[in-house]
Design a protein around this motif. Structure first.
Motif, PDB file in Angstrom:
ATOM      1  N   GLY A 130     -69.450 -12.932  35.504  1.00  0.00           N
ATOM      2  CA  GLY A 130     -70.238 -13.195  36.714  1.00  0.00           C
ATOM      3  C   GLY A 130     -69.385 -13.478  37.926  1.00  0.00           C
ATOM      4  N   TYR A 131     -68.334 -14.278  37.767  1.00  0.00           N
ATOM      5  CA  TYR A 131     -67.471 -14.615  38.899  1.00  0.00           C
ATOM      6  C   TYR A 131     -66.663 -13.401  39.357  1.00  0.00           C
ATOM      7  CZ  TYR A 131     -68.521 -19.554  37.927  1.00  0.00           C
ATOM      8  OH  TYR A 131     -69.152 -20.766  37.738  1.00  0.00           O
ATOM      9  N   ALA A 132     -66.200 -12.583  38.407  1.00  0.00           N
ATOM     10  CA  ALA A 132     -65.469 -11.370  38.788  1.00  0.00           C
ATOM     11  C   ALA A 132     -66.394 -10.407  39.523  1.00  0.00           C
ATOM     12  CB  ALA A 132     -64.862 -10.699  37.552  1.00  0.00           C
ATOM     13  N   ALA A 133     -67.611 -10.221  39.006  1.00  0.00           N
ATOM     14  CA  ALA A 133     -68.567  -9.319  39.648  1.00  0.00           C
ATOM     15  C   ALA A 133     -68.915  -9.783  41.052  1.00  0.00           C
ATOM     16  CB  ALA A 133     -69.832  -9.194  38.801  1.00  0.00           C
ATOM     17  N   ALA A 134     -68.898 -11.101  41.276  1.00  0.00           N
ATOM     18  CA  ALA A 134     -69.211 -11.665  42.595  1.00  0.00           C
ATOM     19  C   ALA A 134     -67.993 -11.667  43.515  1.00  0.00           C
ATOM     20  CB  ALA A 134     -69.755 -13.084  42.432  1.00  0.00           C
ATOM     21  N   GLY A 135     -66.831 -11.244  43.007  1.00  0.00           N
ATOM     22  CA  GLY A 135     -65.647 -11.115  43.835  1.00  0.00           C
ATOM     23  C   GLY A 135     -64.869 -12.389  44.083  1.00  0.00           C
ATOM     24  N   ILE A 136     -65.056 -13.411  43.252  1.00  0.00           N
ATOM     25  CA  ILE A 136     -64.271 -14.639  43.402  1.00  0.00           C
ATOM     26  C   ILE A 136     -62.850 -14.326  42.919  1.00  0.00           C
ATOM     27  CG2 ILE A 136     -63.981 -17.035  42.661  1.00  0.00           C
ATOM     28  CD1 ILE A 136     -67.050 -17.187  42.409  1.00  0.00           C
TER      29      ILE A 136
END
Length: 192
Positions: A130-136
């Protein structure tokens, strides 16, 4: 979030936000992979580890805040809602934000594992996605089960390309845009 998960979500994001908004303060809710999740309330060791990290960030990057308990819009197309243990962002970044923040401008998300049964799926599998997909750019996982610190970085195509793991006691370099070196020796006192 995969299309099949989105199609079979337990509820809409809007319905989740209403439930989360009215939940008592003793309950921390998340909406991950289309599922309502209850996140365990932190224990004393969890709080001490978070304070250790806050001190390190403040000393090395005083122009940034490590904001505890921040709700973020995670996953592809921001369809998830994660209650982070903390996020790192420039001072004042969250001033005009409401309960759930877009991830734009967030440099790092932080999770410290809990002793609940869902921590493996939530912290080690779902949140990195989720965090990777959100670009964090960086996801820091402090894992109390195996006494390690894992640094997820370089998000591409919904996955972190780098994920080195270090035992408590080693120096841990957090890559750009974070640019902090963590002295994890103090974490040994919390080792299982």
């Amino acid at each position: 979030m995969t299309p099949s998960t989105a199609e079979h979500a337990q509820m809409s994001v809007e319905d989740f936000e209403q439930i989360a908004h009215h939940a008592p303060e003793t309950v921390r809710l998340e909406f991950i992979n289309g599922r309502l999740e209850v996140k365990a309330m932190p224990d004393g060791a969890h709080g001490e580890m978070l304070m250790w990290l806050i001190r390190q960030c403040m000393q090395q990057r005083p122009e940034l805040n490590l904001m505890p308990e921040r709700g973020v819009k995670a996953e592809a197309y921001r369809k998830g809602r994660a209650r982070t243990d903390a996020v790192l962002a420039p001072l004042g970044h969250f001033t005009a934000h409401h309960e759930w923040s877009d991830t734009d401008g967030i440099l790092m998300a932080v999770e410290i594992t809990s002793s609940d049964a869902d921590t493996n799926q939530r912290d080690r599998i779902d949140k990195p996605i989720g965090y990777a997909a959100a670009g964090i750019p960086v996801y820091l996982l402090i894992d109390r089960d195996d006494d390690t610190v894992t640094v997820f970085s370089d998000p591409k195509g919904g996955a972190y390309q780098q994920r080195p793991s270090y035992p408590f006691g080693e120096a841990v370099e957090l890559p750009a845009p974070v640019g902090i070196t963590l002295d994890t020796e103090e974490l040994k006192q919390f080792a299982g």
